[in-house]
Design a protein around this motif. Structure first.
Motif, PDB file in Angstrom:
ATOM      1  N   SER A  36      37.139   2.545  -9.495  1.00 37.18           N
ATOM      2  CA  SER A  36      37.500   3.763  -8.779  1.00 37.18           C
ATOM      3  C   SER A  36      37.638   3.437  -7.296  1.00 37.18           C
ATOM      4  N   PRO A  37      38.141   4.375  -6.502  1.00 36.26           N
ATOM      5  CA  PRO A  37      38.288   4.123  -5.067  1.00 36.26           C
ATOM      6  C   PRO A  37      36.949   3.952  -4.335  1.00 36.26           C
ATOM      7  N   TYR A  38      35.835   4.376  -4.949  1.00 32.92           N
ATOM      8  CA  TYR A  38      34.537   4.294  -4.285  1.00 32.92           C
ATOM      9  C   TYR A  38      33.587   3.300  -4.925  1.00 32.92           C
ATOM     10  N   TYR A  39      34.006   2.651  -6.039  1.00 36.63           N
ATOM     11  CA  TYR A  39      33.114   1.695  -6.709  1.00 36.63           C
ATOM     12  C   TYR A  39      33.881   0.908  -7.761  1.00 36.63           C
ATOM     13  N   VAL A  40      33.643  -0.393  -7.792  1.00 41.45           N
ATOM     14  CA  VAL A  40      34.171  -1.248  -8.862  1.00 41.45           C
ATOM     15  C   VAL A  40      32.982  -2.008  -9.433  1.00 41.45           C
ATOM     16  N   ARG A  91      18.817   8.993  -6.178  1.00 44.03           N
ATOM     17  CA  ARG A  91      20.033   9.746  -6.460  1.00 44.03           C
ATOM     18  C   ARG A  91      20.608   9.303  -7.796  1.00 44.03           C
ATOM     19  N   GLU A  92      21.284  10.231  -8.446  1.00 44.54           N
ATOM     20  CA  GLU A  92      21.980   9.991  -9.716  1.00 44.54           C
ATOM     21  C   GLU A  92      23.323   9.351  -9.392  1.00 44.54           C
ATOM     22  N   VAL A  93      23.657   8.255 -10.088  1.00 42.76           N
ATOM     23  CA  VAL A  93      24.935   7.592  -9.829  1.00 42.76           C
ATOM     24  C   VAL A  93      25.844   7.608 -11.052  1.00 42.76           C
ATOM     25  N   GLY A  94      25.464   8.369 -12.068  1.00 45.14           N
ATOM     26  CA  GLY A  94      26.299   8.512 -13.258  1.00 45.14           C
ATOM     27  C   GLY A  94      25.689   7.876 -14.481  1.00 45.14           C
ATOM     28  N   GLY A  95      26.004   8.448 -15.612  1.00 45.39           N
ATOM     29  CA  GLY A  95      25.538   7.903 -16.888  1.00 45.39           C
ATOM     30  C   GLY A  95      24.038   7.903 -17.054  1.00 45.39           C
ATOM     31  N   GLY A  96      23.345   8.791 -16.354  1.00 39.74           N
ATOM     32  CA  GLY A  96      21.893   8.850 -16.465  1.00 39.74           C
ATOM     33  C   GLY A  96      21.171   7.818 -15.622  1.00 39.74           C
ATOM     34  N   ARG A  97      21.898   7.057 -14.834  1.00 41.88           N
ATOM     35  CA  ARG A  97      21.286   6.028 -13.976  1.00 41.88           C
ATOM     36  C   ARG A  97      20.920   6.645 -12.633  1.00 41.88           C
ATOM     37  N   ARG A  98      19.683   6.339 -12.187  1.00 46.90           N
ATOM     38  CA  ARG A  98      19.208   6.788 -10.884  1.00 46.90           C
ATOM     39  C   ARG A  98      18.833   5.557 -10.065  1.00 46.90           C
ATOM     40  N   VAL A  99      19.097   5.605  -8.774  1.00 45.93           N
ATOM     41  CA  VAL A  99      18.803   4.478  -7.897  1.00 45.93           C
ATOM     42  C   VAL A  99      18.117   4.955  -6.627  1.00 45.93           C
ATOM     43  N   LEU A 110      15.413  -3.651  -0.914  1.00 46.76           N
ATOM     44  CA  LEU A 110      15.172  -3.826  -2.349  1.00 46.76           C
ATOM     45  C   LEU A 110      15.679  -2.600  -3.070  1.00 46.76           C
ATOM     46  N   GLY A 111      16.574  -2.784  -4.020  1.00 49.12           N
ATOM     47  CA  GLY A 111      17.082  -1.673  -4.806  1.00 49.12           C
ATOM     48  C   GLY A 111      16.270  -1.497  -6.071  1.00 49.12           C
ATOM     49  N   LEU A 112      16.122  -0.262  -6.492  1.00 50.91           N
ATOM     50  CA  LEU A 112      15.445   0.080  -7.739  1.00 50.91           C
ATOM     51  C   LEU A 112      16.389   0.934  -8.559  1.00 50.91           C
ATOM     52  N   LEU A 113      16.398   0.703  -9.870  1.00 45.11           N
ATOM     53  CA  LEU A 113      17.226   1.559 -10.731  1.00 45.11           C
ATOM     54  C   LEU A 113      16.487   1.866 -12.014  1.00 45.11           C
ATOM     55  N   GLN A 114      16.756   3.058 -12.516  1.00 46.03           N
ATOM     56  CA  GLN A 114      16.180   3.507 -13.778  1.00 46.03           C
ATOM     57  C   GLN A 114      17.286   4.117 -14.608  1.00 46.03           C
ATOM     58  N   ASP A 115      17.415   3.643 -15.838  1.00 45.85           N
ATOM     59  CA  ASP A 115      18.344   4.242 -16.786  1.00 45.85           C
ATOM     60  C   ASP A 115      17.558   5.202 -17.673  1.00 45.85           C
TER      61      ASP A 115
END
Length: 116
Positions: A36-40, A91-99, A110-115
């Motif tokens: 997409s224009p904001y993320y690949v 924040r929610e970034v789509g598909g149930g993933r939060r970061v 350090l990034g954290l993510l939870q599906d």
């Protein structure tokens, strides 16, 4: 303290998304799974590699590794109690993933993510 399974995602800030997409497509040998224009985003070798134009709103000039966690809020609380500084809010970034991000005492993001 909860165990962290490991790094799942690395986001690379880029100045030109189209040029970076071409380079990473060749490097990884796969087509993007998100384009997409904001993320690949690419899935390669069990990793997710993302390209973020202009690095995103609070992104550093270098890539950010996102550690997979089972409870994002609990891990954020543990990290800030240990001395990390809160960064980008959950924040929610789509598909149930939060970061979210934190910064360690040396300034490393350090990034954290939870599906879900």
């Amino acid at each position: 303290m909860t165990a962290t399974p490991g790094i799942k995602t690395v986001l690379h800030p880029v100045s030109d998304l189209a040029e970076a997409k071409a380079v990473y497509t060749v490097l990884l040998g796969v087509e993007p799974v998100a384009d997409s224009p904001y993320y690949v985003g690419f899935e390669a070798g069990g990793q997710h590699v993302g390209l973020v134009p202009k690095g995103g709103p609070q992104s550093p000039a270098s890539p950010v590794a996102y550690w997979e966690v089972t409870d994002l809020e609990a891990k954020l609380a543990e990290l800030t109690a240990a001395g990390a500084t809160a960064g980008e809010a959950v924040r929610e970034v789509g598909g149930g993933r939060r970061v979210a991000t934190v910064t360690d005492s040396d300034g490393t993001v350090l990034g954290l993510l939870q599906d879900s």
